[in-house]
Design an enzyme around this catalytic site. Structure first.
Site, PDB file in Angstrom:
ATOM      1  NE  ARG A 217      -2.544   0.553   3.415  1.00 12.73           N
ATOM      2  CZ  ARG A 217      -1.632   1.895   4.159  1.00 12.73           C
ATOM      3  NH1 ARG A 217      -1.819   3.041   3.649  1.00 12.73           N
ATOM      4  NH2 ARG A 217      -0.601   1.724   5.026  1.00 12.73           N
TER       5      ARG A 217
ATOM      6  CE1 TYR B  88     -15.640   2.092 -19.262  1.00 12.11           C
ATOM      7  CE2 TYR B  88     -15.711   3.490 -16.794  1.00 12.11           C
ATOM      8  CZ  TYR B  88     -16.057   1.738 -17.429  1.00 12.11           C
ATOM      9  OH  TYR B  88     -16.198   0.979 -17.352  1.00 12.11           O
TER      10      TYR B  88
ATOM     11  CG  ASP C 251      -9.655   6.935 -20.115  1.00 10.16           C
ATOM     12  OD1 ASP C 251      -9.226   6.235 -20.567  1.00 10.16           O
ATOM     13  OD2 ASP C 251     -10.940   6.575 -19.687  1.00 10.16           O
TER      14      ASP C 251
ATOM     15  CE  LYS D  17     -12.474  -2.157 -19.302  1.00 11.39           C
ATOM     16  NZ  LYS D  17     -12.539  -1.035 -19.075  1.00 11.39           N
TER      17      LYS D  17
HETATM   18  C1  PLP Z   1     -13.056   0.390 -18.198  1.00 11.06           C
HETATM   19  C2  PLP Z   1     -12.659   1.413 -18.590  1.00 11.06           C
HETATM   20  C3  PLP Z   1     -12.306   2.545 -17.085  1.00 11.06           C
HETATM   21  C4  PLP Z   1     -12.583   1.926 -15.703  1.00 11.06           C
HETATM   22  O1  PLP Z   1     -11.486   0.674 -15.970  1.00 11.06           O
HETATM   23  P1  PLP Z   1     -11.811  -0.253 -14.660  1.00 11.06           P
HETATM   24  O2  PLP Z   1     -11.096  -0.926 -15.044  1.00 11.06           O
HETATM   25  O3  PLP Z   1     -12.843  -1.075 -15.272  1.00 11.06           O
HETATM   26  O4  PLP Z   1     -12.007   0.792 -13.286  1.00 11.06           O
HETATM   27  C5  PLP Z   1     -11.910   3.466 -17.696  1.00 11.06           C
HETATM   28  N1  PLP Z   1     -11.946   4.610 -18.846  1.00 11.06           N
HETATM   29  C6  PLP Z   1     -12.287   3.366 -20.468  1.00 11.06           C
HETATM   30  C7  PLP Z   1     -11.717   4.340 -20.738  1.00 11.06           C
HETATM   31  C8  PLP Z   1     -12.349   2.189 -19.405  1.00 11.06           C
HETATM   32  O5  PLP Z   1     -12.878   1.463 -20.692  1.00 11.06           O
END
Ligand code: PLP
Length: 390
Positions: free
Chosen positions: A55, A109, A181, A206
Site C-alpha cells: 500500500r 466512459y 484517459d 483492457k
Molecule cells: C474500463 C474503463 C475505465 C474504468 O476502468 P476499470 O478498470 O473498470 O475501473 C475507464 N475508462 C475507460 C475508457 C474504460 O474503458
C-alpha cells in the site's frame, strides 16, 4: 534496486522492445529472463532507506510494472492501482479540493461520468461537461477555479477524436492540469505525455491486460505529480499484490503484437462494415469518412481496435448480438477475443435515455472490441448475424 537487465540506453529502444524488456528486475539467483516475484508484505526495516509495503506502492513488482509503463508512455514516474476507476479517483482526490472545478468532456466512459455525478458534487467539487470536440469548446468551459481538465480520445463509444496537443497546450496556458484517459488508444497507438498532457490514465483492465482476466489501473506522469498522487493513493489504499503485478508484466510483453493485430483487424472490419447494406453508420477513426480521421492520423500511430456501428433496422441490436456465433456479447474490451456490447444497455446505462440520445448514442448502436483472431472469421460471423449477407 536494479531494473532493466540490458545495458543499452533504454530510451532509444522502440515500443515493441520496451514491451518485452523495460523494467524487468534482475534475477540474481537464476539469471532467469523474468522478474522474480517478491510476495512478502512484511519486510525488514533495519538498514534500509525505505520501507516497502504494497500500500506504499513501492514494492519491486509494482515498480517493475510502473517502469515498463513509463517506458511505453515516455513518463518519468507512475503508479499502478487496483482498477481504472481507482486511478481516476486517486488522481482526482489528490489534485482537487472543495471549491475547485473540473472540466470533463461529455463523451466519456460511463463510470467516469457516474463518478463525477455521484462523488464530485458530494466533495464540493464542481464540474462542467464540455459538448463538442474543439479546443475552443474546452477553453470556454475553463473557470477561475478550474484545476483539472480531463479528456479521453478516441472516446467511448462513438470514437470521437479530440486534439491532444491543442487541449494540453490550452490547459498549460491557463494554469490547469491536463489528464487523459488513454485506455482506448493504448500506449502503442498514442503517447499523450509527448504531446504535452500532464497525466496519462489507463484502465489496465483492457488493452494492457489484453486477456480479460485482470483488473488494474495506471497513472503515468511527471515525478512531481506522481509524488502528490502517491500520497493520496497511500491514504485511499487501492494497491495491487505481487502476483497480479507479475501477471500484468507478462501481459505487457505482448502488448505491441496484440495491438498491432487489433489495429489491422479493426481497420479491415470497419471498411467492410461501412459498405454493408444492413449498416447505417460505422464510427472508426481509421475511416476516411470519420470526421476526426486527419486529426487521428496526426496524433496516433494506429487507429485502435475499438469501433462502433449503427444498424439500419432500429431496435435490432439485441437480436443481432444473439445471432453472433463467434463474437461474444460480453462487457469490457481490449482482450484478444472479439466482443460486442450495446452501450445503451451496458457502459452508458447510468445515463438517462434522453442524455444518451443527446450525446449521439442511438439505441441500436453496437460497440465492438476487435480481437486478434483471423479477420475473415470475424467478418463472416458479422455478415451472418447481419442477415442481409453478401
Ligand atoms: C474500463 C474503463 C475505465 C474504468 O476502468 P476499470 O478498470 O473498470 O475501473 C475507464 N475508462 C475507460 C475508457 C474504460 O474503458
Amino acid at each position: 534496486m536494479v531494473f532493466c537487465k540490458f545495458s543499452m540506453d533504454q530510451s532509444k529502444l522502440k515500443l515493441a522492445t520496451q514491451c518485452v524488456h523495460a523494467g524487468t528486475i534482475s534475477d540474481t539467483i537464476e539469471a532467469g529472463v523474468n522478474s522474480p516475484i517478491f510476495v512478502s508484505t512484511a519486510t525488514g526495516f533495519l538498514d534500509r532507506q525505505e520501507n516497502t509495503y504494497p500500500r506504499y506502492f513501492n514494492t519491486p513488482n509494482q515498480q517493475a510494472v510502473v517502469a515498463k509503463l513509463c517506458a511505453l508512455e515516455q513518463g518519468e514516474a507512475g503508479l499502478v492501482v487496483s482498477s481504472g476507476m481507482a486511478a481516476i479517483s486517486t488522481a482526482f482526490s489528490a489534485l482537487l479540493s472543495p471549491g475547485d472545478h473540473v472540466v470533463l468532456q461529455d463523451q466519456i466512459y460511463g463510470g467516469t461520468y457516474h463518478f463525477a455525478l455521484a462523488q464530485l458534487k458530494k466533495l464540493g467539487i464542481d464540474y462542467t461537461l464540455v459538448q463538442g470536440t474543439s479546443v475552443d469548446n474546452f477553453s470556454e468551459a475553463i473557470q477561475s477555479n478550474t484545476k483539472l481538465l480531463y479528456f479521453e480520445t478516441p472516446s467511448n463509444p462513438l470514437l470521437k477524436v479530440y486534439d491532444v496537443k491543442g487541449i494540453s497546450q490550452l490547459a498549460e496556458a491557463r494554469g490547469v492540469i491536463s489528464m487523459i484517459d488513454n485506455t482506448f488508444a493504448s500506449p502503442i497507438n498514442q503517447n499523450p505525455l509527448a504531446m504535452g498532457t500532464d497525466i496519462v490514465m489507463h484502465s489496465g483492465t483492457k488493452y494492457l491486460s489484453g486477456h480479460s482476466d485482470l483488473c488494474f489501473g495506471a497513472l503515468i506522469t511527471s515525478e512531481k505529480l506522481q509524488q502528490i498522487m502517491i500520497k493520496s493513493a497511500v491514504d485511499w489504499g487501492s494497491s495491487l499484490n505481487a502476483i497480479t503485478c507479475h501477471q500484468i508484466e507478462r501481459s505487457l510483453k505482448t502488448l505491441s503484437l496484440r495491438v498491432q493485430r487489433q489495429n489491422e483487424n479493426a481497420l479491415f472490419l470497419a471498411k467492410e462494415l461501412e459498405r454493408h447494406p444492413a449498416i447505417k453508420k460505422v464510427h472508426y477513426p481509421g475511416l476516411e469518412s470519420h470526421p476526426g480521421h486527419n486529426l487521428a492520423k496526426s496524433q496516433m500511430d494506429g487507429f485502435g481496435g475499438m469501433l462502433s456501428f449503427e444498424l439500419n433496422q432500429e431496435g435490432d441490436a439485441v437480436a443481432f448480438c444473439k445471432r453472433l456465433k463467434l463474437i461474444q456479447p460480453v462487457l469490457s474490451l481490449g482482450g484478444v477475443e472479439t466482443i460486442v456490447s450495446i452501450p445503451g444497455l451496458t457502459s452508458h446505462i447510468k445515463m438517462s435515455r434522453e442524455e444518451r440520445l443527446a450525446a449521439g448514442i442511438a439505441d441500436d448502436l453496437v460497440r465492438m472490441s476487435v480481437g486478434i483472431e483471423d479477420a475473415e472469421d470475424i467478418l463472416q460471423d458479422l455478415v451472418g448475424a447481419l442477415g442481409m449477407g453478401e
